[in-house]
Design a protein around this motif. Structure first.
Motif, PDB file in Angstrom:
ATOM      1  N   MET A   1     -37.064  39.548 -16.812  1.00 34.27           N
ATOM      2  CA  MET A   1     -36.374  39.674 -18.094  1.00 34.27           C
ATOM      3  C   MET A   1     -34.979  39.057 -17.972  1.00 34.27           C
ATOM      4  N   LEU A   2     -34.630  38.176 -18.896  1.00 37.13           N
ATOM      5  CA  LEU A   2     -33.320  37.541 -18.878  1.00 37.13           C
ATOM      6  C   LEU A   2     -32.226  38.541 -19.235  1.00 37.13           C
ATOM      7  N   SER A   3     -31.054  38.305 -18.691  1.00 36.24           N
ATOM      8  CA  SER A   3     -29.902  39.083 -19.118  1.00 36.24           C
ATOM      9  C   SER A   3     -29.539  38.670 -20.538  1.00 36.24           C
ATOM     10  N   ALA A   4     -28.721  39.489 -21.202  1.00 29.60           N
ATOM     11  CA  ALA A   4     -28.336  39.184 -22.576  1.00 29.60           C
ATOM     12  C   ALA A   4     -27.601  37.850 -22.654  1.00 29.60           C
TER      13      ALA A   4
ATOM     14  N   ALA B   1     -27.819  35.273 -20.547  1.00 32.11           N
ATOM     15  CA  ALA B   1     -28.759  34.176 -20.282  1.00 32.11           C
ATOM     16  C   ALA B   1     -29.645  33.923 -21.495  1.00 32.11           C
ATOM     17  N   ARG B   2     -30.067  35.002 -22.148  1.00 34.20           N
ATOM     18  CA  ARG B   2     -30.898  34.852 -23.343  1.00 34.20           C
ATOM     19  C   ARG B   2     -30.138  34.094 -24.435  1.00 34.20           C
ATOM     20  N   ARG B   3     -28.866  34.428 -24.619  1.00 35.44           N
ATOM     21  CA  ARG B   3     -28.077  33.752 -25.659  1.00 35.44           C
ATOM     22  C   ARG B   3     -27.888  32.272 -25.342  1.00 35.44           C
ATOM     23  N   GLU B   4     -27.725  31.956 -24.059  1.00 37.17           N
ATOM     24  CA  GLU B   4     -27.610  30.552 -23.675  1.00 37.17           C
ATOM     25  C   GLU B   4     -28.910  29.808 -23.966  1.00 37.17           C
ATOM     26  N   GLU B   5     -30.033  30.460 -23.708  1.00 33.55           N
ATOM     27  CA  GLU B   5     -31.329  29.856 -24.007  1.00 33.55           C
ATOM     28  C   GLU B   5     -31.510  29.666 -25.512  1.00 33.55           C
ATOM     29  N   ILE B   6     -31.087  30.641 -26.289  1.00 36.17           N
ATOM     30  CA  ILE B   6     -31.170  30.533 -27.756  1.00 36.17           C
ATOM     31  C   ILE B   6     -30.358  29.342 -28.240  1.00 36.17           C
ATOM     32  N   TYR B   7     -29.139  29.213 -27.717  1.00 39.18           N
ATOM     33  CA  TYR B   7     -28.295  28.086 -28.119  1.00 39.18           C
ATOM     34  C   TYR B   7     -28.944  26.761 -27.727  1.00 39.18           C
ATOM     35  N   HIS B   8     -29.504  26.668 -26.513  1.00 36.87           N
ATOM     36  CA  HIS B   8     -30.162  25.443 -26.061  1.00 36.87           C
ATOM     37  C   HIS B   8     -31.328  25.085 -26.970  1.00 36.87           C
TER      38      HIS B   8
ATOM     39  N   LEU C   1     -37.862  33.477 -31.987  1.00 34.11           N
ATOM     40  CA  LEU C   1     -37.036  33.872 -30.852  1.00 34.11           C
ATOM     41  C   LEU C   1     -37.402  35.268 -30.346  1.00 34.11           C
ATOM     42  N   SER C   2     -37.711  36.153 -31.267  1.00 36.60           N
ATOM     43  CA  SER C   2     -38.120  37.497 -30.881  1.00 36.60           C
ATOM     44  C   SER C   2     -39.391  37.455 -30.034  1.00 36.60           C
ATOM     45  N   ALA C   3     -40.361  36.636 -30.465  1.00 36.68           N
ATOM     46  CA  ALA C   3     -41.617  36.516 -29.721  1.00 36.68           C
ATOM     47  C   ALA C   3     -41.393  35.840 -28.377  1.00 36.68           C
ATOM     48  N   LYS C   4     -40.580  34.798 -28.350  1.00 38.48           N
ATOM     49  CA  LYS C   4     -40.364  34.038 -27.116  1.00 38.48           C
ATOM     50  C   LYS C   4     -39.703  34.891 -26.038  1.00 38.48           C
ATOM     51  N   PHE C   5     -38.685  35.662 -26.434  1.00 35.78           N
ATOM     52  CA  PHE C   5     -37.929  36.421 -25.450  1.00 35.78           C
ATOM     53  C   PHE C   5     -38.392  37.875 -25.310  1.00 35.78           C
ATOM     54  N   GLU C   6     -39.404  38.249 -26.103  1.00 36.16           N
ATOM     55  CA  GLU C   6     -40.009  39.580 -26.018  1.00 36.16           C
ATOM     56  C   GLU C   6     -38.969  40.679 -26.210  1.00 36.16           C
ATOM     57  N   VAL C   7     -38.154  40.484 -27.240  1.00 34.05           N
ATOM     58  CA  VAL C   7     -37.181  41.497 -27.646  1.00 34.05           C
ATOM     59  C   VAL C   7     -37.338  41.716 -29.144  1.00 34.05           C
ATOM     60  N   THR C   8     -36.690  42.728 -29.656  1.00 36.74           N
ATOM     61  CA  THR C   8     -36.827  43.033 -31.077  1.00 36.74           C
ATOM     62  C   THR C   8     -36.063  42.033 -31.935  1.00 36.74           C
ATOM     63  N   ALA C   9     -36.455  41.972 -33.206  1.00 36.90           N
ATOM     64  CA  ALA C   9     -35.750  41.107 -34.146  1.00 36.90           C
ATOM     65  C   ALA C   9     -34.288  41.523 -34.283  1.00 36.90           C
TER      66      ALA C   9
ATOM     67  N   ARG D   1     -28.478  40.302 -33.421  1.00 37.28           N
ATOM     68  CA  ARG D   1     -27.186  40.561 -32.779  1.00 37.28           C
ATOM     69  C   ARG D   1     -26.755  39.370 -31.928  1.00 37.28           C
ATOM     70  N   ASP D   2     -27.716  38.759 -31.222  1.00 37.88           N
ATOM     71  CA  ASP D   2     -27.407  37.556 -30.438  1.00 37.88           C
ATOM     72  C   ASP D   2     -26.884  36.443 -31.343  1.00 37.88           C
ATOM     73  N   LEU D   3     -27.576  36.219 -32.457  1.00 38.55           N
ATOM     74  CA  LEU D   3     -27.177  35.154 -33.377  1.00 38.55           C
ATOM     75  C   LEU D   3     -25.818  35.431 -33.988  1.00 38.55           C
ATOM     76  N   ALA D   4     -25.549  36.694 -34.276  1.00 36.83           N
ATOM     77  CA  ALA D   4     -24.247  37.054 -34.838  1.00 36.83           C
ATOM     78  C   ALA D   4     -23.134  36.760 -33.840  1.00 36.83           C
ATOM     79  N   LEU D   5     -23.371  37.085 -32.564  1.00 38.11           N
ATOM     80  CA  LEU D   5     -22.366  36.826 -31.545  1.00 38.11           C
ATOM     81  C   LEU D   5     -22.142  35.331 -31.369  1.00 38.11           C
ATOM     82  N   LEU D   6     -23.217  34.539 -31.326  1.00 36.95           N
ATOM     83  CA  LEU D   6     -23.095  33.093 -31.192  1.00 36.95           C
ATOM     84  C   LEU D   6     -22.407  32.487 -32.416  1.00 36.95           C
ATOM     85  N   ASN D   7     -22.665  33.076 -33.571  1.00 39.31           N
ATOM     86  CA  ASN D   7     -21.981  32.635 -34.790  1.00 39.31           C
ATOM     87  C   ASN D   7     -20.484  32.921 -34.702  1.00 39.31           C
ATOM     88  N   ASN D   8     -20.122  34.099 -34.213  1.00 35.05           N
ATOM     89  CA  ASN D   8     -18.714  34.468 -34.079  1.00 35.05           C
ATOM     90  C   ASN D   8     -17.995  33.585 -33.060  1.00 35.05           C
TER      91      ASN D   8
END
Length: 258
Positions: free
Chosen positions: A1-4, A6-13, A26-34, A39-46
């Motif tokens: 399981m990726l760290s939070a 690392a997951r955000r870096e993968e999302i950005y990539h 993204l939820s399906a790919k990383f096996e986390v909830t929507a 929250r990841d997208l909000a942080l990357l947006n900020n």
């Protein structure tokens, strides 16, 4: 399981290389909830790295070239009409070279069930569209994968072309001008298109009217005459005249045609 982080870096990539990133994918790919993805997208947006969209996000720092996914939904009816016209000129038994891109993908869809054809392409979407079609022989121009366009380019693809010839070559374009020809985001793409055009008895450029006369990038290929531009009825008559005055045959199709 990726760290939070690392997951955000993968999302950005993923957003940079494939265009839009949806919450569901993204939820399906990383096996986390929507909710976690939101929250990841909000942080990357900020952080100023992603821009929120309905149902997902897209990269602010991405290359200005649109991804294949983004382009597939643009000028949809125009591309469908252009694809229908292109399919109508193809004869059973011909050898066809079909470029990558959204309009080429629309043409591939029109050719499903066509019967006896030989089709060569560098485009993953075309390969997927025709993979299960009986009677259609499909060859792939392999090489280096360009993720944003979902196509193969480079020396391996160029070398393969030297051993082939085609009845018809159908090229796509990011833009096309009467003065300079086909415009693309990447010099490897223009080099491949240049070689593709040399290998065909008849050459067609499939470009909806929004692409005529634009100069979004700095990689160009000038096509030798004769070639045919296939566009839709939204084309500016002055643009059409500019192509015709230089000896290019222009076919205009009605976007509403069925």
């Amino acid at each position: 399981m990726l760290s939070a982080n690392a997951r955000r870096e993968e999302i950005y990539h993923l957003a940079v290389t494939t265009g839009l990133a949806s919450v569901e994918e993204l939820s399906a790919k990383f096996e986390v909830t929507a909710s976690t993805i939101r929250r990841d997208l909000a942080l990357l947006n900020n952080q100023g790295r992603l821009a929120r969209t309905y149902g997902g996000a897209m990269a602010l720092g991405a290359h200005p070239e649109a991804s294949l996914r983004q382009r597939t939904g643009e000028a949809f009816e125009q591309k469908q009409a252009i694809a229908r016209w292109a399919a109508s000129v193809i004869q059973p038994g011909e050898s066809i070279l079909l470029d990558a891109g959204s309009t080429a993908g629309a043409l591939a869809h029109e050719l499903r069930g066509f019967g006896r054809l030989s089709i060569t392409t560098p485009g993953i979407n075309t390969l997927q569209e025709l993979a299960d079609c009986e009677g259609i022989e499909v060859d792939c121009l392999g090489g280096r994968l360009r993720g944003v366009s979902q196509s193969f380019v480079g020396p391996l693809a160029e070398a393969a072309l030297e051993r082939m010839s085609f009845d018809r070559v159908f090229l796509g374009a990011d833009a096309v001008s009467a003065e300079d020809g086909i415009c693309e985001a990447d010099h490897a793409q223009t080099r491949l298109k240049e070689l593709m055009a040399r290998r065909g008895r008849s050459v067609y450029v499939l470009a909806d009217s929004s692409k005529l006369g634009l100069r979004p990038f700095h990689a160009w290929v000038q096509l030798p005459l004769p070639w045919t531009l296939v566009t839709d009825d939204g084309a500016d008559p002055r643009q059409v005249q500019a192509f015709q005055s230089r000896g290019v045959t222009v076919e205009i199709v009605a976007a509403s045609a069925r």
